[in-house]
Structures are given as C-alpha cells and as structure tokens.
Scaffold this motif. Structure first.
Motif, PDB file in Angstrom:
ATOM      1  N   PRO A  16       0.825  -1.217   0.000  1.00 16.60           N
ATOM      2  CA  PRO A  16       0.000   0.000   0.000  1.00 16.60           C
ATOM      3  C   PRO A  16       0.858   1.266   0.000  1.00 16.60           C
ATOM      4  O   PRO A  16       1.912   1.324   0.634  1.00 16.60           O
ATOM      5  CB  PRO A  16      -0.809  -0.124   1.295  1.00 16.60           C
ATOM      6  CG  PRO A  16      -0.794  -1.578   1.630  1.00 16.60           C
ATOM      7  CD  PRO A  16       0.530  -2.095   1.151  1.00 16.60           C
ATOM      8  N   TYR A  17       0.384   2.264  -0.724  1.00 25.44           N
ATOM      9  CA  TYR A  17       1.055   3.558  -0.789  1.00 25.44           C
ATOM     10  C   TYR A  17       0.279   4.535   0.085  1.00 25.44           C
ATOM     11  O   TYR A  17      -0.923   4.734  -0.104  1.00 25.44           O
ATOM     12  CB  TYR A  17       1.100   4.055  -2.229  1.00 25.44           C
ATOM     13  CG  TYR A  17       1.714   5.428  -2.391  1.00 25.44           C
ATOM     14  CD1 TYR A  17       3.090   5.593  -2.487  1.00 25.44           C
ATOM     15  CD2 TYR A  17       0.914   6.562  -2.453  1.00 25.44           C
ATOM     16  CE1 TYR A  17       3.660   6.853  -2.649  1.00 25.44           C
ATOM     17  CE2 TYR A  17       1.463   7.825  -2.617  1.00 25.44           C
ATOM     18  CZ  TYR A  17       2.839   7.968  -2.712  1.00 25.44           C
ATOM     19  OH  TYR A  17       3.387   9.222  -2.867  1.00 25.44           O
ATOM     20  N   ASP A  18       0.959   5.170   1.050  1.00 30.40           N
ATOM     21  CA  ASP A  18       0.327   6.101   1.987  1.00 30.40           C
ATOM     22  C   ASP A  18       0.669   7.526   1.576  1.00 30.40           C
ATOM     23  O   ASP A  18       1.749   8.033   1.859  1.00 30.40           O
ATOM     24  CB  ASP A  18       0.819   5.829   3.412  1.00 30.40           C
ATOM     25  CG  ASP A  18       0.074   6.664   4.447  1.00 30.40           C
ATOM     26  OD1 ASP A  18      -0.743   7.530   4.054  1.00 30.40           O
ATOM     27  OD2 ASP A  18       0.316   6.459   5.659  1.00 30.40           O
ATOM     28  N   VAL A  19      -0.274   8.181   0.907  1.00 31.44           N
ATOM     29  CA  VAL A  19      -0.019   9.519   0.385  1.00 31.44           C
ATOM     30  C   VAL A  19       0.161  10.546   1.494  1.00 31.44           C
ATOM     31  O   VAL A  19       0.813  11.578   1.304  1.00 31.44           O
ATOM     32  CB  VAL A  19      -1.166   9.937  -0.565  1.00 31.44           C
ATOM     33  CG1 VAL A  19      -2.460  10.162   0.214  1.00 31.44           C
ATOM     34  CG2 VAL A  19      -0.796  11.197  -1.345  1.00 31.44           C
ATOM     35  N   SER A  20      -0.387  10.281   2.673  1.00 35.42           N
ATOM     36  CA  SER A  20      -0.318  11.250   3.770  1.00 35.42           C
ATOM     37  C   SER A  20       1.087  11.385   4.347  1.00 35.42           C
ATOM     38  O   SER A  20       1.343  12.295   5.141  1.00 35.42           O
ATOM     39  CB  SER A  20      -1.287  10.855   4.881  1.00 35.42           C
ATOM     40  OG  SER A  20      -0.868   9.676   5.535  1.00 35.42           O
ATOM     41  N   LYS A  21       1.990  10.522   3.946  1.00 38.30           N
ATOM     42  CA  LYS A  21       3.378  10.584   4.424  1.00 38.30           C
ATOM     43  C   LYS A  21       4.342  11.011   3.313  1.00 38.30           C
ATOM     44  O   LYS A  21       5.560  10.960   3.474  1.00 38.30           O
ATOM     45  CB  LYS A  21       3.809   9.235   4.993  1.00 38.30           C
ATOM     46  CG  LYS A  21       3.091   8.855   6.281  1.00 38.30           C
ATOM     47  CD  LYS A  21       3.581   7.505   6.792  1.00 38.30           C
ATOM     48  CE  LYS A  21       3.030   7.208   8.181  1.00 38.30           C
ATOM     49  NZ  LYS A  21       1.565   7.219   8.243  1.00 38.30           N
ATOM     50  N   LYS A  22       3.764  11.431   2.188  1.00 41.93           N
ATOM     51  CA  LYS A  22       4.570  11.799   1.027  1.00 41.93           C
ATOM     52  C   LYS A  22       4.340  13.259   0.648  1.00 41.93           C
ATOM     53  O   LYS A  22       3.378  13.891   1.060  1.00 41.93           O
ATOM     54  CB  LYS A  22       4.216  10.895  -0.161  1.00 41.93           C
ATOM     55  CG  LYS A  22       4.391   9.410   0.119  1.00 41.93           C
ATOM     56  CD  LYS A  22       5.837   9.033   0.383  1.00 41.93           C
ATOM     57  CE  LYS A  22       5.987   7.525   0.584  1.00 41.93           C
ATOM     58  NZ  LYS A  22       7.394   7.121   0.786  1.00 41.93           N
ATOM     59  N   MET A  23       5.248  13.766  -0.183  1.00 43.45           N
ATOM     60  CA  MET A  23       5.154  15.139  -0.662  1.00 43.45           C
ATOM     61  C   MET A  23       4.736  15.153  -2.138  1.00 43.45           C
ATOM     62  O   MET A  23       4.642  14.111  -2.783  1.00 43.45           O
ATOM     63  CB  MET A  23       6.502  15.844  -0.506  1.00 43.45           C
ATOM     64  CG  MET A  23       6.995  15.965   0.915  1.00 43.45           C
ATOM     65  SD  MET A  23       8.620  16.759   1.008  1.00 43.45           S
ATOM     66  CE  MET A  23       9.665  15.470   0.301  1.00 43.45           C
ATOM     67  N   ILE A  24       4.486  16.357  -2.647  1.00 47.55           N
ATOM     68  CA  ILE A  24       4.139  16.536  -4.055  1.00 47.55           C
ATOM     69  C   ILE A  24       5.282  17.256  -4.752  1.00 47.55           C
ATOM     70  O   ILE A  24       5.756  18.293  -4.277  1.00 47.55           O
ATOM     71  CB  ILE A  24       2.841  17.339  -4.224  1.00 47.55           C
ATOM     72  CG1 ILE A  24       1.686  16.633  -3.531  1.00 47.55           C
ATOM     73  CG2 ILE A  24       2.513  17.526  -5.694  1.00 47.55           C
ATOM     74  CD1 ILE A  24       0.368  17.349  -3.684  1.00 47.55           C
ATOM     75  N   TYR A  25       5.703  16.713  -5.861  1.00 49.99           N
ATOM     76  CA  TYR A  25       6.778  17.308  -6.653  1.00 49.99           C
ATOM     77  C   TYR A  25       6.185  18.276  -7.673  1.00 49.99           C
ATOM     78  O   TYR A  25       5.339  17.905  -8.487  1.00 49.99           O
ATOM     79  CB  TYR A  25       7.565  16.204  -7.354  1.00 49.99           C
ATOM     80  CG  TYR A  25       8.624  16.688  -8.320  1.00 49.99           C
ATOM     81  CD1 TYR A  25       9.892  17.034  -7.861  1.00 49.99           C
ATOM     82  CD2 TYR A  25       8.341  16.807  -9.674  1.00 49.99           C
ATOM     83  CE1 TYR A  25      10.871  17.477  -8.749  1.00 49.99           C
ATOM     84  CE2 TYR A  25       9.313  17.244 -10.568  1.00 49.99           C
ATOM     85  CZ  TYR A  25      10.563  17.588 -10.092  1.00 49.99           C
ATOM     86  OH  TYR A  25      11.525  18.036 -10.972  1.00 49.99           O
ATOM     87  N   LYS A  26       6.598  19.538  -7.596  1.00 50.17           N
ATOM     88  CA  LYS A  26       6.116  20.612  -8.473  1.00 50.17           C
ATOM     89  C   LYS A  26       4.598  20.705  -8.504  1.00 50.17           C
ATOM     90  O   LYS A  26       3.995  21.094  -9.507  1.00 50.17           O
ATOM     91  CB  LYS A  26       6.685  20.444  -9.895  1.00 50.17           C
ATOM     92  CG  LYS A  26       8.187  20.696  -9.958  1.00 50.17           C
ATOM     93  CD  LYS A  26       8.685  20.813 -11.386  1.00 50.17           C
ATOM     94  CE  LYS A  26      10.187  21.172 -11.390  1.00 50.17           C
ATOM     95  NZ  LYS A  26      10.723  21.322 -12.754  1.00 50.17           N
ATOM     96  N   GLY A  27       3.985  20.331  -7.386  1.00 50.93           N
ATOM     97  CA  GLY A  27       2.532  20.483  -7.261  1.00 50.93           C
ATOM     98  C   GLY A  27       1.716  19.517  -8.067  1.00 50.93           C
ATOM     99  O   GLY A  27       0.491  19.675  -8.160  1.00 50.93           O
ATOM    100  N   VAL A  28       2.351  18.457  -8.626  1.00 46.95           N
ATOM    101  CA  VAL A  28       1.570  17.573  -9.481  1.00 46.95           C
ATOM    102  C   VAL A  28       1.978  16.096  -9.392  1.00 46.95           C
ATOM    103  O   VAL A  28       1.113  15.217  -9.423  1.00 46.95           O
ATOM    104  CB  VAL A  28       1.623  18.061 -10.960  1.00 46.95           C
ATOM    105  CG1 VAL A  28       3.037  18.036 -11.503  1.00 46.95           C
ATOM    106  CG2 VAL A  28       0.682  17.263 -11.839  1.00 46.95           C
ATOM    107  N   LEU A  29       3.279  15.775  -9.268  1.00 42.75           N
ATOM    108  CA  LEU A  29       3.713  14.380  -9.167  1.00 42.75           C
ATOM    109  C   LEU A  29       3.885  13.988  -7.702  1.00 42.75           C
ATOM    110  O   LEU A  29       4.274  14.812  -6.882  1.00 42.75           O
ATOM    111  CB  LEU A  29       5.036  14.167  -9.902  1.00 42.75           C
ATOM    112  CG  LEU A  29       5.080  14.520 -11.385  1.00 42.75           C
ATOM    113  CD1 LEU A  29       6.478  14.299 -11.939  1.00 42.75           C
ATOM    114  CD2 LEU A  29       4.050  13.722 -12.178  1.00 42.75           C
TER     115      LEU A  29
END
Length: 497
Positions: A360-373
């Motif tokens: 599983p990928y937990d988006v709440s622990k990740k950042m956004i690259y250039k506001g899109v990736l």
C-alpha cells in the motif's frame, strides 16, 4: 489482453476534461481513456444540484484558457458550467474517450511490467473491470463525493420537519411558503439562502461563527462594452488578466494588511444591509483569507437580509425540537426545513487504494513534486487547483506541465518517472495548511505533506508556479527515470542530468 493505454485520466470534471483536451492537442499520439464515476461529465457541477449552485470564482479565470468562457456573467450557475465542460469535451473530441459509471477502487503498479492496473466497479451493473496504463492522472480533486460532512445534533429524531444536506438535495423539495433554517456560513450557505429566500416564507442562516462575504458585480459590463469593438478572444484575454490581477492583489493585501481588509469587507456588508446589519454576524474572529472568502453576485445575500426575507443568527445549537432548534442563547428557531450546509469531507483519489507491487502507498506521508507528481509513486499525477485563485488556473498549468513531461520522456526514451527525496525535506504541514477551514482541519491527516523548499512546496502562488512548472527544465536530479526494458536486456536505471 488489450493494449495498455498511455494515460488513464480519472474524473471527467474540469480537471479531467481540461487534462484530456490539452493531451489531445499537445500529445495527439497518446492513447488515453477517462474513467468517470457519474453518468455524465461535469464532476462537481453534475453532483451539486441545490438551489442557486454557482461558481465562487469569476468565470474568466475559472474557464479554460484554451477555450474562453464566452458569457459576461461573473459567477456562473452550475448548469451553465456543466454544459461548458461537456461542450469543451465535445469540441476536442475527448467525450468519445469517456467511460461513464466507473468507480475506481484500486490502482496497482507493477514494477516489472512498468504498468498500472486500475480496477473499477460499474455503479449501475456492479460489474468489475480493469484497465492497464503507463501513466495515471487523477482529476478527482480531494472531496468525498459519497457524502458531505454531517455533524449529528441532539434530539434530531424529535424534529417533525425535513433535514436536508445540500450535497444530496431532493429533486422534489419545495421551500415555497416554508420556514427554512440553513446551518452554516460558507460558500454553500451564502448561495442557498438568497436562492430559496425568493419563495420561502422566511430563511435564517444559522452560523456558529461569521465568514468574510463580499459582493461582485453579477455581470461584467466592461467586457460586454469591449466586445462591441474588439474580437472576442482579445476581450477574453483582457478580462482574464484583469481578474487574475484583482484576485491576486486582494489575496496579497489580505496577507499584508489584514486589519484594513477586514474593515473593507465588514464595511461592504454594512452598506448593503443597512439598518439590519449586526457586527457580530459579519466580523469573523480570523483574518481575511485564513479561510476562503465567499463571493456573492450583486450583493444578493445582503439584499435578501435587508428586505427581511432572510436573517443571520450567530449562535450555537443545543438540540432539535419538534418545531425547530433550541439555541445556546435560549432562543427558539422555528423551521419546516433544516438545511445542513455544514461542509464537505476530504477523500484522496475518490477512495481509490494505491499500491506498488502489492504494498500500500500512503499519500499522507509523502510530498508533491512541483505540485503535481507524488513522491516515490511511479507515473502518477494528481491535479490540485488553487485555494486562493480559480481552481483551473493551477489545474491547467498542471496539465501543460504533464504534456511537457510526456514529450520529454518520449524524446529521451524514458518509460517511468519517480520523484525522489534525497534531502529529508518532508514537514508535518499538509499541502492545504494555508487555510484553516474546518473541512481541512478535520482531514488534514489524509493529505500529502509540504516540503522544506521547492519543488516540494505547494505555495498556491501563481508566479512561483509559472516559474517552477513552465520555465524550469523537466530534467531534474530529483526525478528518477527508467527506460523501457529492451529485448534480452535488463532495465536501465539512471538519474536525469
């Protein structure tokens, strides 16, 4: 098995249709499909059907830059916006690529195959279907479409009237001659109140705390006049630049001179409402733009209050009674209908579960690259609009950036791109921490995180985004790229120079 798509776009609202339209022009060789949960395009504008539903951003900046909004109405109604989105899809031929009724429930990345597998359930038949794609673009926003935020109040079962949430407005609900209480003070409440005040016996907007509300002209007369002497595209460009300047300047003034802007907004309400104005109903405890401002066309809410057809009450709710609501002040509010305009709930990717090779990928622990990736997630983009400007200003910039990315990947024979953080940049703040709205505070833990510096920051700043997304090179040491496996050869892994 069917040939994989180059791109699967999820959502046929303004973000998804905008992305597909850009893709059809900038990268016509890319095969794509749009998966839409509802039975027609429009997204938010097909979901919300409450009285008076409209944009809270001006249409010259909310409309697509590549297909100008042609009406001089400043804040358009929901049906007009939905029709505009559908017309845009037809104009660019992307309507032929939409699969309707598909609720995407899971997306799994297979590293060996370098493919996504998207699983969806048909909303009507219950059939499960799958698509494979090299790249996913999520245009689903961050709202939960199944239900809005609905707090439970004491003794609701005793109420003999009807309780309605705007996100699920009954088609046959008739407010004519009824006493209506609208709980809330956000964009939905300030839209519903003047709309139903035209026929209801009395409408009361019951708020726990005030919101900044300001009036805009409902019709853009300047653009109408210019349209008589200038080409339509020229008029649109002028109106768009002007409105962008006004919105950005207003935001900056609120940040720099909050006290002065507070009195500007409060003073506008006082002038329009007159003798029925009460300071406690229009003077929020927070500074302007700590939460999103509410725009109303031609002061319609203020006029409804001034006429006596509507009222504002700032108080707390103790309990429901058989005939209405008992407030903390001891006051009783009679009601035949109670509208709970209490806000929205957040949900990432429409509830779709993401995984990489089964993990599983937990988006709440990740950042956004250039506001899109998304950090550490291969070939996945999330279109996030502005909170302090029109949503589509950022959404369209994201679409253009992705088209630049796709061309770059083709030119350099790259099959996979993965943003990596080698500098421990992640912070506790979320990408929407710029606002203190209740729906964000309730669900902040679900959102991606901010980074210490660009390209991991989401600043909601138009100028910075223009520089970061449209002017800097695609190649970046933070982007890990993978080439497609050649026959009898392994994967080639490299960092972009």
């Amino acid at each position: 098995m069917a040939k994989p798509f180059d791109v699967v776009i999820i959502g046929a609202g303004v973000s998804g249709i905008g992305m597909a339209s850009r893709l059809s022009v900038e990268s016509p060789d890319h095969r794509f499909v749009i998966l839409e949960r509802r039975q027609r395009a429009g997204g938010t504008w097909d979901l919300f059907r409450y009285p008076g539903v409209r944009s809270d951003s001006d249409m010259f900046t909310y409309g697509f830059q590549f297909r100008p909004w042609s009406n001089c109405r400043t804040l358009a109604d929901g049906d007009s916006i939905r029709n505009y989105v559908e017309d845009t899809a037809r104009h660019y031929g992307v309507d032929e690529h939409i699969e309707f009724g598909m609720h995407c429930t899971a997306a799994e990345w297979d590293t060996q195959r370098q493919l996504w597998t998207i699983t969806a359930t048909h909303e009507l038949s219950g059939e499960t279907r799958q698509w494979t794609a090299r790249f996913i673009v999520s245009g689903q926003g961050y709202y939960r479409y199944d239900q809005g935020y609905r707090p439970r109040f004491a003794n609701e079962q005793a109420f003999q009237g009807q309780i309605v949430h705007p996100q699920h407005w009954p088609k046959d609900l008739d407010c004519a001659g009824k006493k209506v209480v609208v709980i809330g003070s956000g964009a939905t409440a300030v839209t519903v109140v003047p709309a139903i005040a035209k026929s209801a016996a009395q409408v009361t907007m019951l708020q726990r705390s005030p919101t900044y509300i300001f009036s805009l002209p409902g019709w853009d007369r300047m653009t109408e006049v210019l349209g008589k002497v200038l080409p339509a595209e020229r008029c649109y460009a002028i109106a768009r630049r002007r409105n962008l300047f006004v919105w950005r300047s207003t935001y900056k003034l609120c940040q720099r001179y909050p006290k002065a802007m507070r009195w500007f907004f409060v003073g506008q309400a006082r002038r329009h409402i007159g003798d029925r104005f009460r300071m406690e109903d229009f003077n929020p405890s927070y500074d302007p733009w700590d939460q999103r401002l509410c725009a109303v066309p031609d002061a319609d809410l203020f006029k409804a209050i001034r006429s006596g057809k509507a009222d504002v009450v700032t108080d707390g709710i103790v309990r429901f009674t058989a005939k209405g609501l008992e407030l903390r002040s001891g006051r009783q509010l009679d009601a035949d209908i109670v509208v709970t305009a209490t806000g929205l709930e957040l949900q990432m990717f429409g509830g779709m579960q993401l995984s990489i090779d089964g993990k599983p990928y937990d988006v709440s622990k990740k950042m956004i690259y250039k506001g899109v990736l998304l950090q550490d997630l291969p070939n996945f983009a999330w279109i996030l609009g502005y909170v302090n400007l029109s949503w589509t200003m950022k959404a369209d910039m994201s679409s253009l950036y992705l088209c630049r990315l796709f061309k770059h990947m083709q030119q350099h024979q790259q099959a996979v791109v993965i943003p990596r953080d080698d500098e421990n940049s992640c912070l506790e703040e979320s990408v929407l921490d710029a606002l203190s709205a209740g729906y964000i505070e309730r669900s902040n833990h679900l959102l991606p995180r901010q980074g210490r510096s660009a390209p991991w920051t989401v600043r909601h700043d138009y100028e910075e985004d223009q520089q970061m997304m449209m002017q800097t090179p695609i190649a970046d040491t933070r982007l890990e790229t993978l080439a497609a496996p050649a026959p009898r050869r392994g994967k080639v892994i490299r960092r972009a120079a």
